[in-house]
Design an enzyme around this catalytic site. Structure first.
Site, PDB file in Angstrom:
ATOM      1  N   LYS A   1     -13.813  -0.360   7.007  1.00 49.19           N
ATOM      2  CA  LYS A   1     -12.815  -1.250   6.406  1.00 49.19           C
ATOM      3  C   LYS A   1     -12.982  -2.692   6.901  1.00 49.19           C
ATOM      4  O   LYS A   1     -12.963  -3.655   6.134  1.00 49.19           O
ATOM      5  CB  LYS A   1     -11.414  -0.725   6.748  1.00 49.19           C
ATOM      6  CG  LYS A   1     -10.291  -1.678   6.476  1.00 49.19           C
ATOM      7  CD  LYS A   1      -9.983  -1.764   4.995  1.00 49.19           C
ATOM      8  CE  LYS A   1      -9.018  -2.874   4.720  1.00 49.19           C
ATOM      9  NZ  LYS A   1      -8.248  -2.721   3.527  1.00 49.19           N
TER      10      LYS A   1
ATOM     11  N   CYS B   1      -5.367  -9.521   4.130  1.00 51.84           N
ATOM     12  CA  CYS B   1      -6.516  -8.674   4.484  1.00 51.84           C
ATOM     13  C   CYS B   1      -7.695  -9.492   4.990  1.00 51.84           C
ATOM     14  O   CYS B   1      -8.013  -9.475   6.165  1.00 51.84           O
ATOM     15  CB  CYS B   1      -6.935  -7.868   3.259  1.00 51.84           C
ATOM     16  SG  CYS B   1      -5.540  -7.021   2.532  1.00 51.84           S
TER      17      CYS B   1
ATOM     18  N   ILE C   1       0.828  -1.204   0.000  1.00 54.10           N
ATOM     19  CA  ILE C   1       0.000   0.000   0.000  1.00 54.10           C
ATOM     20  C   ILE C   1       0.864   1.257   0.000  1.00 54.10           C
ATOM     21  O   ILE C   1       0.642   2.183  -0.779  1.00 54.10           O
ATOM     22  CB  ILE C   1      -0.940   0.015   1.241  1.00 54.10           C
ATOM     23  CG1 ILE C   1      -1.886  -1.203   1.195  1.00 54.10           C
ATOM     24  CG2 ILE C   1      -1.714   1.317   1.335  1.00 54.10           C
ATOM     25  CD1 ILE C   1      -2.758  -1.301  -0.034  1.00 54.10           C
TER      26      ILE C   1
ATOM     27  N   ARG D   1     -31.363 -10.681  -6.079  1.00 54.14           N
ATOM     28  CA  ARG D   1     -30.774 -10.222  -4.811  1.00 54.14           C
ATOM     29  C   ARG D   1     -29.768 -11.225  -4.232  1.00 54.14           C
ATOM     30  O   ARG D   1     -29.477 -11.208  -3.052  1.00 54.14           O
ATOM     31  CB  ARG D   1     -31.895  -9.936  -3.795  1.00 54.14           C
ATOM     32  CG  ARG D   1     -32.627  -8.624  -4.087  1.00 54.14           C
ATOM     33  CD  ARG D   1     -33.808  -8.380  -3.165  1.00 54.14           C
ATOM     34  NE  ARG D   1     -34.867  -9.374  -3.321  1.00 54.14           N
ATOM     35  CZ  ARG D   1     -35.734  -9.387  -4.331  1.00 54.14           C
ATOM     36  NH1 ARG D   1     -35.668  -8.471  -5.267  1.00 54.14           N
ATOM     37  NH2 ARG D   1     -36.650 -10.321  -4.434  1.00 54.14           N
TER      38      ARG D   1
HETATM   39  N1  SAJ Z   1     -11.622 -15.843  -2.718  1.00 57.30           N
HETATM   40  C1  SAJ Z   1     -12.414 -16.975  -2.806  1.00 57.30           C
HETATM   41  N2  SAJ Z   1     -13.600 -16.903  -3.464  1.00 57.30           N
HETATM   42  C2  SAJ Z   1     -14.031 -15.724  -4.041  1.00 57.30           C
HETATM   43  C3  SAJ Z   1     -13.230 -14.568  -3.933  1.00 57.30           C
HETATM   44  C4  SAJ Z   1     -12.025 -14.659  -3.267  1.00 57.30           C
HETATM   45  O1  SAJ Z   1     -12.078 -18.058  -2.308  1.00 57.30           O
HETATM   46  O2  SAJ Z   1     -15.098 -15.733  -4.639  1.00 57.30           O
HETATM   47  C5  SAJ Z   1     -10.335 -15.910  -2.010  1.00 57.30           C
HETATM   48  C6  SAJ Z   1      -9.136 -15.547  -2.896  1.00 57.30           C
HETATM   49  O3  SAJ Z   1      -8.683 -16.638  -3.630  1.00 57.30           O
HETATM   50  C7  SAJ Z   1      -8.142 -15.086  -1.862  1.00 57.30           C
HETATM   51  C8  SAJ Z   1      -9.015 -14.428  -0.792  1.00 57.30           C
HETATM   52  O4  SAJ Z   1     -10.320 -14.907  -1.018  1.00 57.30           O
HETATM   53  O5  SAJ Z   1      -7.450 -16.165  -1.265  1.00 57.30           O
HETATM   54  C9  SAJ Z   1      -9.008 -12.928  -0.797  1.00 57.30           C
HETATM   55  O6  SAJ Z   1      -8.983 -12.419  -2.118  1.00 57.30           O
HETATM   56  P1  SAJ Z   1      -9.856 -11.179  -2.592  1.00 57.30           P
HETATM   57  O7  SAJ Z   1      -9.583 -10.939  -4.031  1.00 57.30           O
HETATM   58  O8  SAJ Z   1     -11.263 -11.363  -2.200  1.00 57.30           O
HETATM   59  O9  SAJ Z   1      -9.358  -9.969  -1.700  1.00 57.30           O
HETATM   60  P2  SAJ Z   1      -7.925  -9.355  -1.292  1.00 57.30           P
HETATM   61  O10 SAJ Z   1      -7.569  -9.893   0.055  1.00 57.30           O
HETATM   62  O11 SAJ Z   1      -6.914  -9.478  -2.362  1.00 57.30           O
HETATM   63  O12 SAJ Z   1      -8.334  -7.807  -1.167  1.00 57.30           O
HETATM   64  C10 SAJ Z   1      -9.368  -7.450  -0.248  1.00 57.30           C
HETATM   65  C11 SAJ Z   1     -10.342  -6.513  -0.961  1.00 57.30           C
HETATM   66  N3  SAJ Z   1     -11.545  -6.336  -0.136  1.00 57.30           N
HETATM   67  C12 SAJ Z   1     -12.769  -6.549  -0.621  1.00 57.30           C
HETATM   68  O13 SAJ Z   1     -12.977  -6.930  -1.753  1.00 57.30           O
HETATM   69  C13 SAJ Z   1     -13.906  -6.279   0.312  1.00 57.30           C
HETATM   70  C14 SAJ Z   1      -9.653  -5.172  -1.230  1.00 57.30           C
HETATM   71  O14 SAJ Z   1     -10.581  -4.243  -1.764  1.00 57.30           O
HETATM   72  C15 SAJ Z   1      -9.043  -4.647   0.067  1.00 57.30           C
HETATM   73  O15 SAJ Z   1      -8.349  -3.425  -0.175  1.00 57.30           O
HETATM   74  C16 SAJ Z   1      -8.039  -5.654   0.569  1.00 57.30           C
HETATM   75  O16 SAJ Z   1      -8.746  -6.858   0.864  1.00 57.30           O
HETATM   76  C17 SAJ Z   1      -7.376  -5.103   1.805  1.00 57.30           C
HETATM   77  O17 SAJ Z   1      -6.259  -4.581   1.692  1.00 57.30           O
HETATM   78  O18 SAJ Z   1      -8.011  -5.099   2.866  1.00 57.30           O
END
Ligand code: SAJ
Length: 425
Positions: A205, A259, A14, A245
């Protein structure tokens, strides 16, 4: 513009993009990191993290003379704290880096300065932890300097775009602090800038990432249930999502990264008596690597001595970040089963330090194995043509634990196929 010169403390995923985005928008930026190697590397133009577009942006900012790096802060108009807030093995927030960064600002803090905390933090951190440390300067938060919390919400892999386009939240300890934060970030933010108080911004957040964690846990549990009832979870989710929905996320090998797998614990720690849903979702997602390995054992038999090539180690697709990666946990669990593992992570070929053979190319990974195990849906893997793979490997079984491959194509090419949420074999 009041803020001509700023310090960004913490030059990770970041802090570094934030520092160079300010610099390329005309602000003089001093990037600070306590890790001397990182500072020295950046001074020599070496970028220690992979994020699309970051390298050239940092290099341009350095060349323009607006961005430089050093190990300690100095007197500036505004300070931004973007250091990590990990969790301890007991799932408690570790605020040591935030506290140390705030302490390092104290000798340089001047009347009229603005301090912004960006690190994801438990509710009340800005008011109850950061403000008292900064007040050791003899200056009073609100009266003598401005203080706000503004969480970063960018998605790794899309940081440089989202840092500019996303809606940004700025929570001040008072209204002037929130407005000052808005003035600073208006330098480059094109999305809306929403003002609130510091604790609300902290909650926002944590709520966002917790909501996503719970939704992923739901998808993972649906995959377990689908397996029990002989249903294809992917098809069922796709159909359910046609409801206006409903928006169920995807099942996968678990939730990684710094995160989503961390932030919900900050709420559980702060109020364990009233957060059972948040807690359970974390447990479901943390249990997913174990579920994946059990599923493989159930469907493929004992894994002892089996030659498995694990494709991908990053915590999600098309990035090099291995932090809290469920793929790594799965490899470690397979090693405990005494499988013979080859790992291939194209974005970080030397990233695995366990007892597995790490290779640099897909060809090497596939050459001599019995089971191909897809753990991360990197484009390089999802774009594979199973008929071509057939020529490259001795494997007869293709296993997809992240939803990156289509059963029909792999079976048509002669592979036995096993997929999370759609098992068979
Ligand atoms: N994942 C799943 N299934 C899904 C989506 C994701 O299993 O349908 C897994 C991914 O493979 C991964 C984990 O979840 O292991 C997290 O990935 P992600 O793409 O959902 O999120 P991050 O951790 O890369 O980023 C998140 C984001 N938050 C949200 O979408 C609410 C980002 O916007 C934040 O800035 C970031 O966390 C953070 O820094 O907090």
């Amino acid at each position: 513009m009041k803020y001509q010169k700023i310090c960004v403390l913490g030059l990770g995923y970041i802090g570094l993009p934030t520092a160079c985005t300010f610099a390329t928008h005309g602000i003089e930026v001093i990037g600070v990191d306590i890790n001397a190697e990182i500072v020295q590397g950046l001074q020599n133009g070496h970028i220690h993290i992979f994020e699309p577009g970051l390298r050239s942006l940092v290099q341009n900012a350095i060349q323009s003379g607006k961005l430089r790096f050093q190990p300690t802060p100095e007197k500036v108009d505004a300070f931004i704290i973007a250091v990590p807030t990990p969790i301890t093995p007991e799932k408690k927030a570790d605020l040591a880096a935030v506290k140390a960064a705030a302490e390092s600002i104290v000798p340089h803090l001047q009347r009229g300065n603005l301090v912004i905390l960006e690190s994801t933090s438990p509710p009340r951190t800005t008011c109850d932890i950061v403000a008292p440390i900064l007040e050791k300067s003899g200056l009073k938060a609100g009266d003598d300097f401005l203080l706000a919390y503004s969480p970063e919400r960018v998605l790794p892999g899309k940081i440089l775009e989202e840092i500019i386009q996303n809606t940004r939240v700025i929570g001040g300890i008072d209204k002037p602090s929130a407005s000052a934060g808005k003035e600073l970030y208006s330098t480059f933010v094109k999305g809306d800038i929403l003002l609130t108080n510091a604790t609300t911004a902290e909650m926002v957040k944590l709520m966002e990432n917790t909501y996503r964690d719970i939704n992923i846990a739901t998808a993972n549990e649906f995959a377990h249930l689908a397996d029990r009832f002989g249903v294809n979870a992917w098809e069922a989710i796709e159909i359910a999502n046609r409801h206006p929905r409903v928006n169920i996320l995807k099942p996968g090998p678990g939730v990684g990264g710094h995160c989503i797998s961390v932030d919900p614990w900050f709420l559980v720690e702060a109020a364990p008596d009233i957060s059972p849903l948040v807690h359970t979702a974390r447990e479901v997602n943390d249990g997913q690597p174990g579920y994946v390995v059990d599923l493989m054992k159930r469907k493929l038999g004992a894994l002892d001595g089996k030659k498995i090539c694990a494709l991908g180690l990053a915590y999600k697709a098309d990035i090099d970040d291995l932090r809290e990666s469920p793929a790594i946990e799965i490899v470690e669990l397979l090693l405990k089963e005494k499988a013979a593992i080859t790992v291939f992570e194209p974005f970080k070929p030397d990233g695995f330090h366990g007892n597995a053979r790490a290779v640099d190319t897909l060809e090497d990974a596939l050459q001599d194995c019995e089971i191909m195990l897809l753990l991360v849906a990197h484009h390089q893997f999802t774009g594979l043509d199973p008929h071509n793979v057939r020529q490259m490997t001795t494997a007869t079984v293709a296993v997809d634990m992240c939803g990156g491959w289509q059963r029909q194509a792999w079976e048509a090419a002669g592979f036995q196929f096993l997929k999370l949420g759609q098992p068979s074999i």
